[in-house]
Scaffold this motif. Sequence first.
Motif, mmCIF file in Angstrom:
data_model
loop_
_atom_site.group_PDB
_atom_site.id
_atom_site.type_symbol
_atom_site.label_atom_id
_atom_site.label_comp_id
_atom_site.label_asym_id
_atom_site.label_seq_id
_atom_site.Cartn_x
_atom_site.Cartn_y
_atom_site.Cartn_z
ATOM 1 N N ARG A 1 0.836 -1.208 0.000
ATOM 2 C CA ARG A 1 0.000 0.000 0.000
ATOM 3 C C ARG A 1 0.864 1.248 0.000
ATOM 4 O O ARG A 1 0.562 2.232 -0.695
ATOM 5 C CB ARG A 1 -0.919 -0.017 1.225
ATOM 6 N N LEU B 1 -13.359 3.966 -2.695
ATOM 7 C CA LEU B 1 -13.538 4.468 -1.327
ATOM 8 C C LEU B 1 -14.757 5.380 -1.240
ATOM 9 O O LEU B 1 -15.551 5.278 -0.298
ATOM 10 C CB LEU B 1 -12.281 5.206 -0.872
ATOM 11 N N ASP C 1 -8.728 0.288 -2.701
ATOM 12 C CA ASP C 1 -8.280 1.548 -2.102
ATOM 13 C C ASP C 1 -8.242 2.702 -3.094
ATOM 14 O O ASP C 1 -7.690 3.757 -2.800
ATOM 15 C CB ASP C 1 -6.904 1.384 -1.445
ATOM 16 N N VAL D 1 -5.024 -5.212 8.190
ATOM 17 C CA VAL D 1 -5.877 -4.048 7.961
ATOM 18 C C VAL D 1 -6.544 -3.614 9.261
ATOM 19 O O VAL D 1 -6.557 -2.432 9.618
ATOM 20 C CB VAL D 1 -6.936 -4.356 6.880
ATOM 21 N N GLU E 1 0.702 4.109 -2.906
ATOM 22 C CA GLU E 1 0.455 5.532 -2.677
ATOM 23 C C GLU E 1 1.541 6.391 -3.303
ATOM 24 O O GLU E 1 1.276 7.498 -3.799
ATOM 25 C CB GLU E 1 0.341 5.809 -1.180
ATOM 26 N N GLU F 1 -7.330 9.206 2.498
ATOM 27 C CA GLU F 1 -6.699 8.560 1.347
ATOM 28 C C GLU F 1 -6.202 7.158 1.675
ATOM 29 O O GLU F 1 -5.997 6.331 0.774
ATOM 30 C CB GLU F 1 -5.525 9.402 0.836
ATOM 31 N N LEU F 2 -5.979 6.876 2.956
ATOM 32 C CA LEU F 2 -5.444 5.588 3.376
ATOM 33 C C LEU F 2 -6.519 4.638 3.907
ATOM 34 O O LEU F 2 -6.208 3.617 4.514
ATOM 35 C CB LEU F 2 -4.353 5.792 4.427
ATOM 36 N N ASP F 3 -7.790 4.977 3.681
ATOM 37 C CA ASP F 3 -8.866 4.051 4.016
ATOM 38 C C ASP F 3 -8.756 2.803 3.136
ATOM 39 O O ASP F 3 -8.154 2.835 2.051
ATOM 40 C CB ASP F 3 -10.228 4.714 3.794
ATOM 41 N N THR F 4 -9.361 1.718 3.596
ATOM 42 C CA THR F 4 -9.312 0.455 2.855
ATOM 43 C C THR F 4 -10.664 -0.235 2.929
ATOM 44 O O THR F 4 -11.310 -0.253 3.983
ATOM 45 C CB THR F 4 -8.252 -0.497 3.439
#
Length: 312
Positions: free
Chosen positions: A38, A276, A271, A130, A42, A255-258
């Motif tokens: 991840r 999202l 992602d 996660v 990014e 932005e880092l939600d999954t």
Amino acid sequence: MLQTWLDRLAARAADWPQTPTRKDDMPLRRDPTLRQRRLGAEMRKMREQAGLGGSQLARALGLNPTQVTQMETGRIGVSADRLRTVAAACDCRNVPLVEALAEMAVERAKGWWEEYRGVLATDFLEVAEVEGHARKLYTCTTTYIPGLLQTREYASAVFARATPMPTAQDIALRTDFRMRRQRILDDQKLPYLAFIHEAALRMQFGGPRILVDQLATLIEASTALGISIRVMPFSADTFPGSSENLTFAEGATPELDTVQMDVAHAVQFFDSPAHLASYRSVFARLEAATLTEGESRELIRSVMKEVEGRHV
């Protein structure tokens, strides 16, 4: 013009403090973890949003293009300094995101789930990974009680119904792993919101006695600090979102939600900004359509008494 632009990028990147190259040139990872992949993904998004190709970014940073590819696939680690250098070269001005990624870059401690690597399938480990890094969790289940709220007997019965049927040893191992996952809720620091369809309350795994015990445990969990359980009744005129079982894990920044989706014989993770946004909408609609916590608790109790009266 392109050469001038690349020179400006290189000059800008040079203004950031950098770790000596020899510290960044880490050995290649054979199997990067989900979180390591991840981080690389990014970095790739940063580069693509800046309109740079891999070779262009490599030239701006004084790297080999292969190194950029390896960083973006999680095959090699990066220091926090290099992460910030990449962000500067890509003109990424999202400071919270850059700092969150810098923290990811320096993570060295292994999660407890790594003890099971090579013993359980990678999907099991990545789900725990996660959850272990989430700031808040949402789940939506339609066929069974969420794993984080299952009793040991219920979990074992769920695993036993797999095809092909696992051995007793495998069932015990998977169940132990699921029970250990539940510890993230013990300290009441991780907010957890579970949306459960009424169908999952009635689905039997292992027989009515196991279901009754599971529903009683669910009622007790619904009163715990930090846990919210909301039921979607059969009487509802709509069911927002997918019929698959879902988990939405909030990261350090949006932005880092999954998103995690359980599908047949596999687990999928999403992602992208579009995914999202779509699933944020799904969970917002679920929150609006489901019963309140109190109403949900009463429905769970009603189903429990019904099963108990008929079968136990």
